[in-house]
Design a protein around this motif. Structure first.
Motif, PDB file in Angstrom:
ATOM      1  N   GLU A 230      39.185  43.255  41.925  1.00 31.01           N
ATOM      2  CA  GLU A 230      39.412  41.835  42.642  1.00 31.01           C
ATOM      3  C   GLU A 230      39.689  40.392  42.106  1.00 31.01           C
ATOM      4  O   GLU A 230      39.347  39.403  43.055  1.00 31.01           O
TER       5      GLU A 230
ATOM      6  N   ASP B  20      43.992  37.971  42.056  1.00 33.96           N
ATOM      7  CA  ASP B  20      44.601  36.517  42.551  1.00 33.96           C
ATOM      8  C   ASP B  20      44.438  35.676  41.334  1.00 33.96           C
ATOM      9  O   ASP B  20      45.211  34.590  41.008  1.00 33.96           O
TER      10      ASP B  20
ATOM     11  N   LEU C 103      45.735  35.701  38.046  1.00 38.01           N
ATOM     12  CA  LEU C 103      47.393  35.041  38.322  1.00 38.01           C
ATOM     13  C   LEU C 103      47.740  33.739  38.516  1.00 38.01           C
ATOM     14  O   LEU C 103      47.948  32.962  37.795  1.00 38.01           O
ATOM     15  N   LYS C 104      46.553  33.207  38.974  1.00 33.97           N
ATOM     16  CA  LYS C 104      46.786  31.468  39.140  1.00 33.97           C
ATOM     17  C   LYS C 104      46.397  31.278  37.843  1.00 33.97           C
ATOM     18  O   LYS C 104      47.415  30.347  37.160  1.00 33.97           O
TER      19      LYS C 104
ATOM     20  N   ASP D 122      55.413  37.625  40.146  1.00 35.01           N
ATOM     21  CA  ASP D 122      53.725  37.966  40.467  1.00 35.01           C
ATOM     22  C   ASP D 122      53.289  39.362  40.742  1.00 35.01           C
ATOM     23  O   ASP D 122      52.397  39.267  40.411  1.00 35.01           O
ATOM     24  N   LYS D 123      54.222  40.009  41.386  1.00 36.91           N
ATOM     25  CA  LYS D 123      54.059  41.197  41.545  1.00 36.91           C
ATOM     26  C   LYS D 123      53.741  42.523  39.917  1.00 36.91           C
ATOM     27  O   LYS D 123      52.858  42.818  40.231  1.00 36.91           O
TER      28      LYS D 123
ATOM     29  N   ALA E 176      51.034  40.917  38.054  1.00 36.75           N
ATOM     30  CA  ALA E 176      49.569  42.060  38.865  1.00 36.75           C
ATOM     31  C   ALA E 176      49.174  43.099  38.137  1.00 36.75           C
ATOM     32  O   ALA E 176      48.326  43.518  38.149  1.00 36.75           O
TER      33      ALA E 176
END
Length: 149
Positions: free
Chosen positions: A12, A15, A18-19, A41-42, A45
């Motif tokens: 979880e 995100d 990534l940021k 990003d994909k 991730a």
């Protein structure tokens, strides 16, 4: 002084990773912008998901005042050397804060019997070289070629 907490990354957290990773890349690799565009990003991730799931890799997060401020991925050694794969942090993270994360990694690796820990850097990334030298790392003179993209 900021309240500091270090914990393992969980699915979880993707995100937030990534940021932080995108912001770090834009700041740390000015002049090497191509490195920030290697993965979208994909794909990034997916990489983080694989690192979190890999039993041979640990990915600790460091929070400052309840905000993700740094993370690192490191490979657990089957034998020496251990390897720090990356170390990324926000501009708000001080050298002392980042050192706390690196020290936690080194303690973990030492507890697993590692005597040597290696880090590979871009030759021209003087900022990263400075940071790692502040943490006690020394240039070993090795060269590795990597294909990007």
């Amino acid at each position: 002084m900021a309240a500091r907490m270090i914990r393992p990354a969980l699915p979880e957290d993707i995100d937030g990773l990534l940021k932080l990773s995108r912001a770090y890349c834009q700041q740390a690799y000015k002049g090497f912008d191509v490195l920030c565009k290697v993965q979208d990003d994909k794909a990034l991730a997916i990489t983080f998901t694989q690192l979190i799931a890999d039993p041979q890799v640990r990915l600790p997060l460091m929070y400052l005042n309840d905000q993700m401020a740094a993370f690192s991925a490191y490979r657990l050694p089957a034998a020496d050397p251990g390897e720090i794969l990356n170390l990324e942090y926000t501009p708000d993270a001080s050298l002392e804060d980042v050192r706390a994360l690196v020290d936690a990694i080194l303690r973990d690796m030492t507890s697993l019997g590692t005597d040597i820990v290696q880090v590979w850097l871009l030759r021209d990334n003087l900022r990263a070289r400075f940071y790692y030298q502040q943490f006690g790392f020394k240039p070993a003179g090795g060269v590795r070629q990597a294909v990007v993209g």
